[in-house]
Write an enzyme that holds these catalytic residues in place. Structure first.
Site, PDB file in Angstrom:
ATOM      1  N   ARG A  36      37.076  83.002  54.075  1.00  0.00           N
ATOM      2  CA  ARG A  36      36.882  82.120  52.921  1.00  0.00           C
ATOM      3  C   ARG A  36      35.786  82.703  52.024  1.00  0.00           C
ATOM      4  O   ARG A  36      34.908  83.415  52.511  1.00  0.00           O
ATOM      5  CB  ARG A  36      36.392  80.773  53.470  1.00  0.00           C
ATOM      6  CG  ARG A  36      36.684  79.560  52.656  1.00  0.00           C
ATOM      7  CD  ARG A  36      35.993  78.368  53.317  1.00  0.00           C
ATOM      8  NE  ARG A  36      36.667  77.877  54.495  1.00  0.00           N
ATOM      9  CZ  ARG A  36      37.589  76.924  54.500  1.00  0.00           C
ATOM     10  NH1 ARG A  36      37.920  76.328  53.384  1.00  0.00           N
ATOM     11  NH2 ARG A  36      38.156  76.543  55.616  1.00  0.00           N
ATOM     12  N   THR A  38      33.304  81.248  50.655  1.00  0.00           N
ATOM     13  CA  THR A  38      31.968  80.724  50.972  1.00  0.00           C
ATOM     14  C   THR A  38      31.847  80.437  52.468  1.00  0.00           C
ATOM     15  O   THR A  38      32.843  80.188  53.141  1.00  0.00           O
ATOM     16  CB  THR A  38      31.722  79.409  50.200  1.00  0.00           C
ATOM     17  OG1 THR A  38      32.875  78.576  50.363  1.00  0.00           O
ATOM     18  CG2 THR A  38      31.483  79.655  48.732  1.00  0.00           C
ATOM     19  N   LEU A  39      30.617  80.450  52.953  1.00  0.00           N
ATOM     20  CA  LEU A  39      30.374  80.118  54.359  1.00  0.00           C
ATOM     21  C   LEU A  39      30.431  78.596  54.547  1.00  0.00           C
ATOM     22  O   LEU A  39      30.468  77.856  53.573  1.00  0.00           O
ATOM     23  CB  LEU A  39      29.004  80.663  54.778  1.00  0.00           C
ATOM     24  CG  LEU A  39      28.918  82.199  54.854  1.00  0.00           C
ATOM     25  CD1 LEU A  39      27.463  82.653  54.970  1.00  0.00           C
ATOM     26  CD2 LEU A  39      29.733  82.720  56.045  1.00  0.00           C
ATOM     27  N   ARG A 269      44.594  67.474  63.709  1.00  0.00           N
ATOM     28  CA  ARG A 269      44.432  68.895  63.379  1.00  0.00           C
ATOM     29  C   ARG A 269      44.756  69.722  64.623  1.00  0.00           C
ATOM     30  O   ARG A 269      44.691  69.225  65.732  1.00  0.00           O
ATOM     31  CB  ARG A 269      42.994  69.164  62.890  1.00  0.00           C
ATOM     32  CG  ARG A 269      42.726  68.490  61.533  1.00  0.00           C
ATOM     33  CD  ARG A 269      41.295  68.694  61.071  1.00  0.00           C
ATOM     34  NE  ARG A 269      40.946  70.069  60.789  1.00  0.00           N
ATOM     35  CZ  ARG A 269      41.219  70.716  59.649  1.00  0.00           C
ATOM     36  NH1 ARG A 269      41.857  70.087  58.668  1.00  0.00           N
ATOM     37  NH2 ARG A 269      40.837  71.964  59.489  1.00  0.00           N
ATOM     38  N   ASP A 308      36.396  73.962  67.100  1.00  0.00           N
ATOM     39  CA  ASP A 308      37.699  73.290  67.001  1.00  0.00           C
ATOM     40  C   ASP A 308      38.847  74.061  67.657  1.00  0.00           C
ATOM     41  O   ASP A 308      39.860  73.460  68.001  1.00  0.00           O
ATOM     42  CB  ASP A 308      38.075  73.095  65.518  1.00  0.00           C
ATOM     43  CG  ASP A 308      37.450  71.844  64.917  1.00  0.00           C
ATOM     44  OD1 ASP A 308      36.540  71.277  65.551  1.00  0.00           O
ATOM     45  OD2 ASP A 308      37.873  71.446  63.808  1.00  0.00           O
ATOM     46  N   HIS A 440       9.974  45.698  62.638  1.00  0.00           N
ATOM     47  CA  HIS A 440      10.633  44.529  62.044  1.00  0.00           C
ATOM     48  C   HIS A 440      10.307  44.472  60.550  1.00  0.00           C
ATOM     49  O   HIS A 440       9.154  44.694  60.181  1.00  0.00           O
ATOM     50  CB  HIS A 440      10.129  43.253  62.725  1.00  0.00           C
ATOM     51  CG  HIS A 440      10.700  42.010  62.112  1.00  0.00           C
ATOM     52  ND1 HIS A 440      11.989  41.606  62.338  1.00  0.00           N
ATOM     53  CD2 HIS A 440      10.152  41.110  61.248  1.00  0.00           C
ATOM     54  CE1 HIS A 440      12.210  40.494  61.651  1.00  0.00           C
ATOM     55  NE2 HIS A 440      11.118  40.170  60.983  1.00  0.00           N
TER      56      HIS A 440
END
Ligand code: FAD
Ligand code: NAI
Length: 461
Positions: A36, A38-39, A269, A308, A440
């Site tokens: 790609r 760009t990284l 995916r 992935d 709080h």
């Protein structure tokens, strides 16, 4: 200096770039090959970051339209989609160039091109052969296609096209009631689309805690998102500019056509390992194409895989942690990822967050557990902020009180989940959270109250 790299990483996404930077920090001679321009991979370019930019902007738009008046703010709110997209683009380019900077700072060589593994010590990048002691595969994933529904990224889009629509579709049909469908469906609904989600199962967000699934569905329906559950898409017919989506019950029969302007396909995916040379090298993959690993090592010595394209949740932070672990293992350290404590967040409004085991998983495993729950309606800050939808649930072991899981739906829970994840890393008991002083009024008090409820001493009416 030798021409032989210690490590060549193929893929510059969260897994690859974190691995590369950590290798650089550990003094290894490292290169990261990315095809790609760009990284940053899917996450920075067409995933986490642009989607969160649009989720934030569209939420501001909806809040300004619906909630400002109630809080005494008068505003004439109009949408400038071109500017919203430009702002998203600026965020993305700022972050991708930031990685270029980190590469330079940590002496990582960025090689532009398509990487192919020739053997365990040779990577080909567009015809140039590079020698290395170790190869790391971090090539990520791609959209799972749906037969009969061809993505053209104009009217039938994947998440990539849905992040870049030029106009707000009047009617958007989302195929798949998972994370992308709910996040990007929310973006376009807030900007004015009529959104229908077609989901194969009888519930949304498979794998999430059952109570959270039900509450989320109620809230999304209240927001006027439509759901066609237990239904499958058989095909899409184009009629001029409009589309007719042909659906059937998941079990067959009961046909129903739905006319829309844009279809978003997001049914999951799958690992991306095209033309990587895996078959020739003999790298083991399962039936679905995921690379098989044992502590990140593939079956070929010196070749690692992460992110992935390997098993486990397809999440940026999982890939990042694996990237760091692999770099440390290659450098001779003890790289490690705790897969029991990987949080998951759906960035809708309200947000949905989860870590550890669900009640369903605990029941199935026969684990005896205690449960504490606290509703945001009883949290003073949530009331002051007009954000009272949702609850926090903490699950702890019945005997040891060790926290086994937390499941949340409500404003800011994507940040609150980190507290429970940290507690789980330290093997904390629910009482450890219950007895920790929380400021709080903060939303974080809801976490403490849920932990207190495990032993039944919450201050909820
Ligand atoms: P990737 O990010 O996919 O990077 C792999 C890179 O390898 C790509 O840039 C690709 O071009 C390159 N590559 C592939 N093959 C080669 C080759 N042969 N040679 C050179 N380069 C190659 N996760 C979250 O945790 N939070 C979120 O909010 C979130 N939002 C998302 C929203 C969307 C719309 C999508 C699609 C995903 C989202 N994800 C999110 C998932 C997240 O993007 C992925 O889990 C993450 O990017 C995986 O990182 P990775 O490094 O394994 O792979
Ligand atoms: P998903 O797995 O989250 O959801 C897909 C949905 O589609 C499921 O509910 C499934 O039952 C349904 N489905 C499958 N086939 C179908 C069919 N034929 N018809 C109708 N429904 C069908 O996948 P999604 O949303 O595509 O996202 C992919 C991955 O990207 C996720 O697994 C997640 O890991 C990652 N992601 C993470 C985000 C986050 O962390 N906030 C945001 C976006 C994506």
């Amino acid at each position: 200096m030798s021409d032989i790299y210690d490590v060549i990483i193929i893929g510059g996404g969260p897994g690859g770039y974190n691995c590369a930077i950590r290798c650089g920090q550990l003094g290894l001679k490292v290169a990261c090959v990315e095809t790609r321009k760009t990284l940053g991979g899917t996450c920075l370019n067409v995933g986490c970051i642009p989607s969160k930019a649009l989720l934030h902007a569209s939420e501001m738009f909806e809040t300004a339209q619906n909630d400002f008046a109630d809080m005494g703010i008068k505003a004439d709110v109009k949408l400038d989609l071109k500017q919203m997209m430009a702002a998203k683009g600026k965020t993305v380019s700022g972050l991708t160039t930031g990685i270029e900077y980190l590469f330079k700072k940590n002496k990582v060589e960025h090689i532009s091109g398509y990487g192919k593994i020739i053997d365990a010590n040779t990577v080909d990048v567009d015809g140039k052969k590079l020698k290395t002691k170790n190869v790391v595969i971090a090539t990520g994933s791609e959209v799972t296609p749906l037969p009969g529904v061809e993505v053209d990224e104009k009217t039938i889009v994947s998440s990539t096209g849905a992040l870049d629509l030029k106009a707000v579709p009047k009617r958007l049909l989302v195929i798949g009631g998972g994370v992308i469908g709910l996040e990007l469906g929310s973006v376009w609904r807030r900007l004015g689309s009529e959104v229908t989600v077609v989901e194969y199962l009888d519930h949304i967000m498979p794998g999430m805690d059952g109570e959270v699934q039900k509450q989320a569905l109620r809230v999304f329906k209240k927001q006027k998102m439509k759901f066609e559950l237990s239904r499958k898409v058989m095909g899409v017919e184009k009629k001029g500019k409009a589309l007719t989506v042909k659906t059937e019950a998941s079990t067959g029969g009961s046909p129903k056509d739905i006319d829309v302007d844009v279809v978003l396909v997001c049914i999951g995916r799958r690992p991306f390992t095209k033309d990587l040379g895996l078959e020739a090298l003999g790298v083991a993959q399962d039936k679905r194409g995921f690379i098989e690993t044992n502590h990140f090592a593939t079956n070929i010595s010196g070749v690692y895989a992460l992110g992935d394209c390997t098993h486990g949740p397809m999440l940026a932070h999982k890939a990042e942690d694996e990237g760091v672990a692999v770099a440390e293992i290659i450098a001779g350290k003890a790289g490690h990822v705790n897969y029991d404590v990987i949080p998951g967040v759906v960035y809708t409004a309200p947000e949905i967050a989860s870590v550890g085991q669900t009640e369903e998983q605990l029941k199935e495993a026969g684990v005896k557990y205690k449960k504490g729950k606290f509703a945001f309606a009883a949290n003073s800050r949530a009331r002051a902020n007009h954000q009272t939808d949702g609850f926090i649930k903490i699950l702890a072991h019945a005997e040891t009180d060790e926290i086994l899981g937390a499941h949340m739906i409500g404003a800011h829970v994507g940040d609150l989940i980190a507290e429970v994840a940290l507690a789980m890393e330290f093997k904390a008991a629910s009482e450890d959270i219950a007895r920790t002083c929380h400021a709080h009024p903060t939303i974080s008090e809801a976490v403490r109250q849920a932990a207190m409820d495990v032993e039944g001493w919450t201050m909820q009416s």
